[in-house]
Motif scaffolding. Structure first.
Motif, PDB file in Angstrom:
ATOM      1  N   LYS A 384      22.771 121.962  60.680  1.00 29.38           N
ATOM      2  CA  LYS A 384      23.891 121.762  61.101  1.00 29.38           C
ATOM      3  C   LYS A 384      23.737 120.548  62.407  1.00 29.38           C
ATOM      4  O   LYS A 384      24.042 119.928  62.503  1.00 29.38           O
ATOM      5  CB  LYS A 384      25.236 122.235  61.719  1.00 29.38           C
ATOM      6  N   TRP A 385      23.793 121.825  63.220  1.00 31.32           N
ATOM      7  CA  TRP A 385      23.134 122.108  64.951  1.00 31.32           C
ATOM      8  C   TRP A 385      21.859 120.795  65.220  1.00 31.32           C
ATOM      9  O   TRP A 385      22.050 120.131  66.102  1.00 31.32           O
ATOM     10  CB  TRP A 385      23.178 122.520  65.136  1.00 31.32           C
ATOM     11  N   ASN A 386      20.927 120.533  64.097  1.00 25.78           N
ATOM     12  CA  ASN A 386      19.647 119.965  63.980  1.00 25.78           C
ATOM     13  C   ASN A 386      20.260 118.078  63.835  1.00 25.78           C
ATOM     14  O   ASN A 386      19.742 117.325  64.594  1.00 25.78           O
ATOM     15  CB  ASN A 386      18.468 120.537  63.237  1.00 25.78           C
ATOM     16  N   ALA A 387      20.895 118.180  63.061  1.00 26.68           N
ATOM     17  CA  ALA A 387      21.076 116.734  62.920  1.00 26.68           C
ATOM     18  C   ALA A 387      21.907 116.016  63.920  1.00 26.68           C
ATOM     19  O   ALA A 387      22.353 114.745  63.797  1.00 26.68           O
ATOM     20  CB  ALA A 387      22.819 117.134  61.872  1.00 26.68           C
ATOM     21  N   LEU A 388      22.722 116.763  65.314  1.00 29.80           N
ATOM     22  CA  LEU A 388      23.253 116.486  66.148  1.00 29.80           C
ATOM     23  C   LEU A 388      21.842 115.825  66.716  1.00 29.80           C
ATOM     24  O   LEU A 388      22.973 115.391  67.817  1.00 29.80           O
ATOM     25  CB  LEU A 388      24.826 117.341  66.872  1.00 29.80           C
ATOM     26  N   ALA A 389      21.597 116.704  67.084  1.00 28.33           N
ATOM     27  CA  ALA A 389      20.448 117.209  68.078  1.00 28.33           C
ATOM     28  C   ALA A 389      19.061 115.883  67.624  1.00 28.33           C
ATOM     29  O   ALA A 389      18.844 115.614  68.770  1.00 28.33           O
ATOM     30  CB  ALA A 389      19.509 118.764  68.714  1.00 28.33           C
ATOM     31  N   ALA A 390      19.099 116.197  66.644  1.00 31.20           N
ATOM     32  CA  ALA A 390      18.018 114.764  66.141  1.00 31.20           C
ATOM     33  C   ALA A 390      17.646 113.643  67.005  1.00 31.20           C
ATOM     34  O   ALA A 390      16.934 113.015  67.600  1.00 31.20           O
ATOM     35  CB  ALA A 390      17.608 114.841  64.527  1.00 31.20           C
ATOM     36  N   PRO A 391      19.012 112.890  67.356  1.00 24.99           N
ATOM     37  CA  PRO A 391      18.775 111.454  67.283  1.00 24.99           C
ATOM     38  C   PRO A 391      18.187 111.744  69.344  1.00 24.99           C
ATOM     39  O   PRO A 391      17.213 111.083  69.788  1.00 24.99           O
ATOM     40  CB  PRO A 391      19.880 110.789  67.297  1.00 24.99           C
ATOM     41  N   ILE A 392      18.274 113.248  70.157  1.00 24.23           N
ATOM     42  CA  ILE A 392      17.926 113.081  70.831  1.00 24.23           C
ATOM     43  C   ILE A 392      16.142 113.846  71.289  1.00 24.23           C
ATOM     44  O   ILE A 392      15.853 113.403  71.609  1.00 24.23           O
ATOM     45  CB  ILE A 392      19.002 113.815  72.126  1.00 24.23           C
ATOM     46  N   GLY A 393      16.351 114.855  70.364  1.00 28.31           N
ATOM     47  CA  GLY A 393      15.202 115.719  70.295  1.00 28.31           C
ATOM     48  C   GLY A 393      14.408 114.958  69.983  1.00 28.31           C
ATOM     49  O   GLY A 393      12.602 115.190  70.617  1.00 28.31           O
ATOM     50  N   ASN A 394      14.259 113.806  68.760  1.00 30.53           N
ATOM     51  CA  ASN A 394      12.629 113.816  68.210  1.00 30.53           C
ATOM     52  C   ASN A 394      12.132 112.456  68.374  1.00 30.53           C
ATOM     53  O   ASN A 394      11.142 111.879  68.532  1.00 30.53           O
ATOM     54  CB  ASN A 394      13.033 113.008  66.624  1.00 30.53           C
ATOM     55  N   ARG A 395      12.559 112.059  70.116  1.00 27.45           N
ATOM     56  CA  ARG A 395      12.183 110.573  70.498  1.00 27.45           C
ATOM     57  C   ARG A 395      10.785 111.257  71.662  1.00 27.45           C
ATOM     58  O   ARG A 395      10.749 112.542  72.097  1.00 27.45           O
ATOM     59  CB  ARG A 395      13.067 109.908  71.905  1.00 27.45           C
ATOM     60  N   PRO A 396       9.502 110.600  70.889  1.00 26.58           N
ATOM     61  CA  PRO A 396       8.281 110.830  71.620  1.00 26.58           C
ATOM     62  C   PRO A 396       8.186 110.341  73.350  1.00 26.58           C
ATOM     63  O   PRO A 396       9.008 109.874  73.737  1.00 26.58           O
ATOM     64  CB  PRO A 396       7.367 110.406  71.345  1.00 26.58           C
ATOM     65  N   ILE A 397       7.905 111.348  73.815  1.00 30.87           N
ATOM     66  CA  ILE A 397       7.591 111.218  75.234  1.00 30.87           C
ATOM     67  C   ILE A 397       6.494 111.465  75.864  1.00 30.87           C
ATOM     68  O   ILE A 397       5.714 110.949  76.975  1.00 30.87           O
ATOM     69  CB  ILE A 397       8.427 112.727  76.032  1.00 30.87           C
ATOM     70  N   GLY A 398       5.774 111.928  75.205  1.00 27.92           N
ATOM     71  CA  GLY A 398       3.727 111.352  75.508  1.00 27.92           C
ATOM     72  C   GLY A 398       2.934 112.563  74.419  1.00 27.92           C
ATOM     73  O   GLY A 398       3.430 113.142  73.319  1.00 27.92           O
ATOM     74  N   TYR A 399       1.406 112.738  74.503  1.00 19.47           N
ATOM     75  CA  TYR A 399       0.370 112.850  73.674  1.00 19.47           C
ATOM     76  C   TYR A 399      -0.565 113.652  74.775  1.00 19.47           C
ATOM     77  O   TYR A 399      -1.029 113.622  75.570  1.00 19.47           O
ATOM     78  CB  TYR A 399       0.053 111.766  72.540  1.00 19.47           C
TER      79      TYR A 399
END
Length: 601
Positions: A384-399
């Motif tokens: 439930k909470w991952n569905a809300l967080a995913a749009p923000i959390g899944n964004r790549p910021i580095g490698y």
């Protein structure tokens, strides 16, 4: 309108749940107490009346820090000592597994209570931290936690926010995250030594009594007196933190006066065992010899009326006995951190005296292994909470090209973060010379292996948030060379003499740390160089650090004396900008060598 539950209904629900939990659920490996010769652990005698002695199972853990998903890298492992003296690492943690382990542990135990030693929230990964730790409180409710002390991190957002986590209600600025109003914790937070400056009374309940039939055990909760030194000034504004021992002894008398003779102290302060394995025999060298640190003095001075101490804060695993003021051994436990362990303690309650038969107390730490079924209700909550967080959390910021660890006197990730803050500082002011980062602000490693579907080597925003979750700003200030030298010496002296806090330093700053010496002399003054040149005591340097350090936090008062302050964006933004600018899928960042501090042992 959001659906709400009347307070009286919530209390009724909690009472029903407590009775169900106490009637109990448990592990085949539950510990058996060694009872006095005439005692029986069975609740009933042949005459169908309660026997004199009753085993009470105390399950405990500490320093969860909102780690609902299995922690990554070294943060999700424990060291296990083998019979032949070797060690192995075991993958551990994750609320889905912790719930299963605790529920299995309760099976067959009619008298079972679950307690925690503070820092349930704060410094949390994105899944919880993004939502001001409401997901963790919901998970702990489902976990049937009965009581916890506050930790220092419970004050990261101030006493008012802590009160909201206890009582419920939507966030004052961000509102409700779902279509249901946040209900708050079903369990009491205990804060006996945290007083409101105006009223001089505890900001939350100081103690709580667990009861089942004719058995009752009191719990007193405190956090470390030094909380103001390790939490931002805004978080502890208007609060006073009292001595742990004096407070526990005070409320032990209160409980005794109420007829509660069995008492457990939940203390968010800890120690350092001589062995790092979770199953290290702390008492093998002799009672109490296997552990050092603040908790030892506390344990030696807390009144003998207290029967066991559940502790935390140092993130270390231990089950030790330390003699009380009367010279009698008393159990002191800690279950590491991040939900990787839980402690199973057997308290043998004497119905004739109402006290615990101390000679019968047994305790052991158990690994929250990931080879058990996941608890479906926790999987649903995380989803439930991952569905809300995913749009923000899944964004790549580095490698990255490999794991970048956060352990050691100087860590590769510490160097990376310091370099990121130096680079960001130069954006704010090209005259910025160096950056300093506190090790306690680096909460997790960056791991090369993909955590989800992002791919190996990809650093997501969620992973960056897990590393730096505090939302500290990056501040610039002017300090003299003499002050810089003093700051480096404060790593191993003053408030940090007993437990050094070695700052992570940006590229160009080098020095020698001689651990064969004592106190401030461990920092070799003549070795301190900036870009190869000796630090000039009379010169002025522009220093970047997070706002917590810039305010003198973590025992660095000289950092709080800087001038010409400039406040920038949050530290996670600085890390994101650095990773984005300096890495790509074709050219990932390699782990820094961590060779800026020369250590002499």
């Amino acid at each position: 309108m959001p659906a709400t539950t009347p307070p009286q209904d919530r209390r009724r629900r909690r009472t029903t749940r407590l009775l169900a939990a106490a009637a109990g659920v448990a592990t085949a490996g539950a510990l058996a107490a060694a009872l006095p010769s005439a005692a029986s652990a069975d609740e009933k005698t042949t005459s169908h009346k309660p026997g004199r002695y009753q085993d009470v199972q105390l399950l405990s853990f500490n320093d969860l820090h909102g780690n609902l998903e299995p922690p990554a890298g070294s943060s999700g492992r424990v060291t296990e000592l083998q019979a032949d003296g070797t060690t192995k690492t075991v993958e551990a943690g994750g609320i889905e597994y912790l719930a299963t382990h605790l529920r299995q542990a309760r099976e067959g135990h009619k008298y079972s209570v679950t307690a925690a030693g503070g820092d349930m929230v704060g410094a949390s990964p994105l899944l919880s931290g993004l939502f001001h730790d409401e997901p963790t409180i919901e998970a702990l409710n489902k976990l049937e936690l009965d009581v916890t002390s506050v930790g220092n991190h419970e004050f990261d957002e101030g006493a008012r926010e802590l009160a909201r986590l206890q009582k419920g209600g939507c966030h004052p600025t961000e509102g409700c995250y779902t279509d249901e109003e946040f209900e708050g914790a079903d369990f009491p937070y205990l804060a006996a030594n945290v007083l409101d400056e105006k009223t001089n009374k505890p900001v939350l309940k100081p103690y709580w009594v667990w009861k089942k039939k004719d058995v009752k055990i009191g719990f007193i909760g405190v956090t470390l007196e030094g909380t103001p030194d390790i939490v931002s000034a805004e978080g502890v504004k208007g609060l006073t933190f009292k001595d742990e021992v004096e407070t526990i002894n005070k409320y032990a008398k209160v409980l005794q006066a109420q007829g509660v003779k069995s008492i457990v102290a939940l203390i968010h302060e800890g120690g350092f065992p001589a062995g790092t394995a979770y199953n290290y025999d702390c008492d093998a060298p002799g009672p109490g010899d296997g552990i050092s640190g603040p908790i030892v003095d506390i344990a030696k001075n807390v009144t003998p009326q207290v029967d066991a101490l559940v502790t935390g804060h140092t993130h270390a695993p231990y089950v030790c006995t330390v003699d009380d003021p009367a010279g009698k051994p008393r159990m002191v436990t800690s279950a590491a951190s991040f939900g990787r362990l839980y402690t199973d303690t057997t308290l043998t309650y004497d119905r004739w005296t109402g006290d615990i038969a101390r000679t019968a107390v047994r305790s052991a730490n158990h690994v929250v292994t990931r080879d058990v079924p996941k608890a479906p209700d926790m999987t649903e909550l995380i989803g439930k909470w991952n569905a809300l967080a995913a749009p923000i959390g899944n964004r790549p910021i580095g490698y990255i090209s490999g794991d970048i660890g956060n352990t050691g006197t100087e860590s590769p990730l510490g160097d990376l973060i310091a370099d990121a803050q130096l680079a960001y500082g130069k954006e704010l002011d090209p005259e910025t010379d160096l950056a300093l980062m506190n090790p306690g602000g680096i909460r997790a490693p960056l791991t090369y292996a993909a955590k989800a579907a992002e791919g190996d080597g990809v650093v997501t925003y969620a992973e960056g948030f897990t590393v730096q979750p505090f939302a500290n700003t990056v501040n610039l200030q002017d300090i003299t060379g003499a002050q810089l030298i003093q700051i480096l010496k404060e790593q191993v002296s003053g408030a940090n003499a007993a437990a050094p806090k070695i700052l992570q330093v940006s590229s160009g700053l080098t020095y020698t740390l001689d651990l064969t010496k004592t106190g401030a002399d461990r920092v070799v003054t003549d070795s301190i160089r900036l870009n190869g040149a000796p630090v000039d005591p009379s010169a002025v340097y522009r220093v970047a650090s997070n706002s917590f350090l810039a305010g003198g936090g973590d025992g660095f008062p000289t950092l709080g004396q800087g001038t010409n302050d400039l406040v920038g964006a949050d530290d996670l933004t600085a890390l994101e900008k650095y990773l984005t600018a300096n890495s790509s899928p074709a050219s990932p960042i390699a782990p820094p060598k961590a060779d800026r501090i020369t250590i002499v042992k």
